[in-house]
Design a protein around this motif. Structure first.
Motif, PDB file in Angstrom:
ATOM      1  N   ASN A  20       6.424  -1.828  11.452  1.00 52.29           N
ATOM      2  CA  ASN A  20       7.749  -1.960  11.177  1.00 52.29           C
ATOM      3  C   ASN A  20       8.221  -1.837   9.907  1.00 52.29           C
ATOM      4  OD1 ASN A  20      10.462  -0.948  12.745  1.00 52.29           O
ATOM      5  ND2 ASN A  20      10.594  -3.643  12.705  1.00 52.29           N
ATOM      6  N   GLN A  21       7.266  -3.454   9.288  1.00 58.67           N
ATOM      7  CA  GLN A  21       7.808  -3.499   7.834  1.00 58.67           C
ATOM      8  C   GLN A  21       7.113  -2.765   6.986  1.00 58.67           C
ATOM      9  OE1 GLN A  21       5.249  -7.130   6.904  1.00 58.67           O
ATOM     10  NE2 GLN A  21       6.093  -6.881   4.958  1.00 58.67           N
ATOM     11  N   LEU A  22       6.639  -1.749   7.447  1.00 60.65           N
ATOM     12  CA  LEU A  22       5.805  -0.688   6.785  1.00 60.65           C
ATOM     13  C   LEU A  22       6.508   0.511   7.013  1.00 60.65           C
ATOM     14  CD1 LEU A  22       2.278  -1.550   5.986  1.00 60.65           C
ATOM     15  CD2 LEU A  22       4.155  -2.328   4.615  1.00 60.65           C
ATOM     16  N   PHE A  23       7.241   1.265   8.328  1.00 60.44           N
ATOM     17  CA  PHE A  23       7.857   2.125   8.473  1.00 60.44           C
ATOM     18  C   PHE A  23       8.950   3.043   6.929  1.00 60.44           C
ATOM     19  CE2 PHE A  23      11.697   4.164  10.632  1.00 60.44           C
ATOM     20  CZ  PHE A  23      11.034   5.088  10.963  1.00 60.44           C
ATOM     21  N   GLU A  24       8.433   3.891   6.324  1.00 56.79           N
ATOM     22  CA  GLU A  24       9.019   5.097   6.026  1.00 56.79           C
ATOM     23  C   GLU A  24       9.117   4.295   4.285  1.00 56.79           C
ATOM     24  OE1 GLU A  24      13.211   5.027   7.430  1.00 56.79           O
ATOM     25  OE2 GLU A  24      12.225   7.491   7.737  1.00 56.79           O
ATOM     26  N   LYS A  25       7.566   3.182   4.381  1.00 53.41           N
ATOM     27  CA  LYS A  25       7.751   3.090   2.801  1.00 53.41           C
ATOM     28  C   LYS A  25       6.110   3.667   2.482  1.00 53.41           C
ATOM     29  CE  LYS A  25      10.553  -1.606   2.949  1.00 53.41           C
ATOM     30  NZ  LYS A  25      10.724  -2.739   2.984  1.00 53.41           N
ATOM     31  N   ASP A  64       0.576 -10.865  22.003  1.00 54.01           N
ATOM     32  CA  ASP A  64       1.012 -11.993  20.711  1.00 54.01           C
ATOM     33  C   ASP A  64       0.240 -10.576  19.660  1.00 54.01           C
ATOM     34  OD1 ASP A  64      -1.600 -12.218  21.051  1.00 54.01           O
ATOM     35  OD2 ASP A  64      -1.495 -14.360  20.192  1.00 54.01           O
ATOM     36  N   VAL A  65      -1.009 -10.357  19.413  1.00 51.71           N
ATOM     37  CA  VAL A  65      -0.966  -9.180  18.434  1.00 51.71           C
ATOM     38  C   VAL A  65      -0.836  -7.808  18.036  1.00 51.71           C
ATOM     39  CG1 VAL A  65      -3.384  -8.590  17.733  1.00 51.71           C
ATOM     40  CG2 VAL A  65      -3.522 -10.993  18.987  1.00 51.71           C
ATOM     41  N   ALA A  66      -0.117  -7.591  19.858  1.00 50.46           N
ATOM     42  CA  ALA A  66       0.601  -6.054  20.096  1.00 50.46           C
ATOM     43  C   ALA A  66       1.639  -5.976  19.257  1.00 50.46           C
ATOM     44  CB  ALA A  66       0.824  -5.312  21.201  1.00 50.46           C
ATOM     45  N   VAL A  67       2.187  -7.597  19.143  1.00 49.07           N
ATOM     46  CA  VAL A  67       3.816  -7.613  18.670  1.00 49.07           C
ATOM     47  C   VAL A  67       3.744  -7.746  17.484  1.00 49.07           C
ATOM     48  CG1 VAL A  67       5.861  -9.378  18.441  1.00 49.07           C
ATOM     49  CG2 VAL A  67       4.664  -8.588  20.299  1.00 49.07           C
ATOM     50  N   SER A  68       2.268  -8.717  16.709  1.00 47.53           N
ATOM     51  CA  SER A  68       2.528  -8.629  15.406  1.00 47.53           C
ATOM     52  C   SER A  68       2.126  -7.687  15.120  1.00 47.53           C
ATOM     53  CB  SER A  68       0.740  -9.494  14.984  1.00 47.53           C
ATOM     54  OG  SER A  68       1.624 -10.691  15.378  1.00 47.53           O
ATOM     55  N   LEU A  69       1.663  -6.058  15.705  1.00 51.53           N
ATOM     56  CA  LEU A  69       0.980  -5.600  15.166  1.00 51.53           C
ATOM     57  C   LEU A  69       2.350  -4.242  14.807  1.00 51.53           C
ATOM     58  CD1 LEU A  69      -1.371  -2.422  14.413  1.00 51.53           C
ATOM     59  CD2 LEU A  69      -1.339  -1.955  16.912  1.00 51.53           C
ATOM     60  N   PHE A  70       3.386  -4.353  15.785  1.00 52.73           N
ATOM     61  CA  PHE A  70       4.381  -3.466  15.747  1.00 52.73           C
ATOM     62  C   PHE A  70       5.433  -4.339  14.705  1.00 52.73           C
ATOM     63  CE2 PHE A  70       8.619  -3.763  16.516  1.00 52.73           C
ATOM     64  CZ  PHE A  70       9.057  -2.133  16.696  1.00 52.73           C
ATOM     65  N   ALA A  86       1.132  -0.981   0.130  1.00 50.26           N
ATOM     66  CA  ALA A  86       0.361  -0.053   0.015  1.00 50.26           C
ATOM     67  C   ALA A  86       1.143   1.218   0.018  1.00 50.26           C
ATOM     68  CB  ALA A  86      -0.753  -0.181   1.251  1.00 50.26           C
ATOM     69  N   HIS A  87       0.264   2.394  -0.442  1.00 51.11           N
ATOM     70  CA  HIS A  87       0.418   3.177  -0.175  1.00 51.11           C
ATOM     71  C   HIS A  87       0.161   4.586   0.410  1.00 51.11           C
ATOM     72  CE1 HIS A  87       1.225   3.228  -5.009  1.00 51.11           C
ATOM     73  NE2 HIS A  87       2.315   3.650  -4.603  1.00 51.11           N
ATOM     74  N   LEU A  88      -0.628   3.474   1.166  1.00 49.13           N
ATOM     75  CA  LEU A  88      -1.650   4.701   2.153  1.00 49.13           C
ATOM     76  C   LEU A  88      -2.426   3.471   3.410  1.00 49.13           C
ATOM     77  CD1 LEU A  88      -2.628   6.734   4.378  1.00 49.13           C
ATOM     78  CD2 LEU A  88      -4.465   7.157   1.830  1.00 49.13           C
ATOM     79  N   ILE A  89      -2.655   3.172   3.908  1.00 55.70           N
ATOM     80  CA  ILE A  89      -3.282   2.366   5.247  1.00 55.70           C
ATOM     81  C   ILE A  89      -3.676   3.005   5.960  1.00 55.70           C
ATOM     82  CG2 ILE A  89      -3.785   0.997   6.335  1.00 55.70           C
ATOM     83  CD1 ILE A  89      -0.507  -0.624   4.947  1.00 55.70           C
ATOM     84  N   LEU A 139       4.559   3.583  18.804  1.00 60.13           N
ATOM     85  CA  LEU A 139       4.496   5.672  18.496  1.00 60.13           C
ATOM     86  C   LEU A 139       6.142   6.086  17.771  1.00 60.13           C
ATOM     87  CD1 LEU A 139       2.868   5.399  22.345  1.00 60.13           C
ATOM     88  CD2 LEU A 139       1.737   6.901  20.012  1.00 60.13           C
ATOM     89  N   ASP A 140       7.076   5.010  18.447  1.00 62.55           N
ATOM     90  CA  ASP A 140       8.187   6.301  18.038  1.00 62.55           C
ATOM     91  C   ASP A 140       8.228   6.015  15.955  1.00 62.55           C
ATOM     92  OD1 ASP A 140      11.269   6.772  17.778  1.00 62.55           O
ATOM     93  OD2 ASP A 140      11.423   4.994  16.593  1.00 62.55           O
ATOM     94  N   ARG A 141       7.936   5.180  16.132  1.00 67.37           N
ATOM     95  CA  ARG A 141       7.542   5.112  14.137  1.00 67.37           C
ATOM     96  C   ARG A 141       6.583   5.514  13.732  1.00 67.37           C
ATOM     97  NH1 ARG A 141       9.978   1.325  16.403  1.00 67.37           N
ATOM     98  NH2 ARG A 141      11.694   0.278  15.252  1.00 67.37           N
TER      99      ARG A 141
END
Length: 249
Positions: free
Chosen positions: A188-193, A178-184, A162-165, A221-223
């Motif tokens: 994090n995977q899409l950070f700055e993309k 475990d969901v919180a870790v998956s969300l991070f 995605a360009h935007l989510i 929050l940092d990301r």
């Protein structure tokens, strides 16, 4: 086979459905107005282009999964929620997507967070971006099921490109570890993309409570806030101010 039927047959074979749909009136116009071969060709090709663009927009709009109300052209500027018309128009220019900025819409229920977020997503779709609107529940379900069901796998892969989510109502409810870790990991995977639009009624300091992990909340929050515009919406609930009644007044 006469010439017109032959053209129609070629259109079907080469999947030129836009040309096929408008062939009859264009042929008639060419015959009556004696337009040049060049103009005739341009007319046919432009119709095919318009048809394909419309189909592509419909496909991307369907994939975006926008809520029922999302057209910012219908936005009520008389509502006093702290967001000026000038700032909303600047957001609608979508320059922040190219700059990989995030937008956080924060405020109490009914102040227009979801409508604005969905409207920006709709604007992005119409401008050719791969943009998707998902509730927090949708995101959680995709992250839980992405390795189990084909539907979740497909949606996860779509979101990763995605360009935007838009993530609507993030941190409304407590999240399992475990969901919180998956969300991070996902963000994090899409950070700055990818750009994110986040709607929430929780202040950043409350995110740690929802995640039950202060370190994880800080990292998330940092990301999101690294390159971000935080917009605080205020005022009374639009829904409560304009609620419907079955009784005559």
């Amino acid at each position: 086979m006469e010439k017109k039927e032959l053209i129609m047959d070629y259109c079907r074979r080469f999947k030129l459905s836009g040309v096929l749909a408008e062939l009859e009136p264009v042929l008639m116009e060419a015959e009556t107005q004696q337009i040049s071969y060049t103009d005739y060709t341009i007319r046919l090709l432009s119709m095919e282009a318009i048809h394909r663009e419309a189909k592509d927009l419909l496909r991307r709009s369907k994939a975006a999964k926008l809520p029922p109300m999302y057209d910012l052209d219908q936005y009520d500027y008389a509502v006093d929620n702290g967001l000026s018309k000038t700032r909303l128009m600047q957001l609608r220019e979508l320059n922040w997507i190219e700059l990989l900025f995030n937008i956080v819409l924060m405020g109490p229920s009914g102040t227009g967070k979801t409508f604005i977020a969905a409207g920006l997503c709709n604007d992005a779709v119409k401008n050719g971006y791969r943009a998707y609107f998902r509730t927090m529940e949708d995101i959680v379900n995709v992250l839980k099921m992405k390795n189990i069901t084909r539907t979740a796998t497909t949606d996860y892969k779509r979101l990763c490109k995605a360009h935007l989510i838009v993530i609507d109502d993030i941190m409304m409810f407590p999240i399992e570890k475990d969901v919180a870790v998956s969300l991070f990991n996902f963000i994090n995977q899409l950070f700055e993309k990818t750009s994110f639009v986040i709607t929430t009624n929780k202040a950043p300091k409350q995110w740690a409570q929802m995640l039950d992990d202060e370190v994880l909340a800080s990292a998330l929050l940092d990301r999101l806030l690294f390159r971000c515009e935080v917009i605080n919406l205020t005022g009374k609930s639009y829904r409560m101010e304009n609620r419907k009644t079955i009784f005559e007044k």
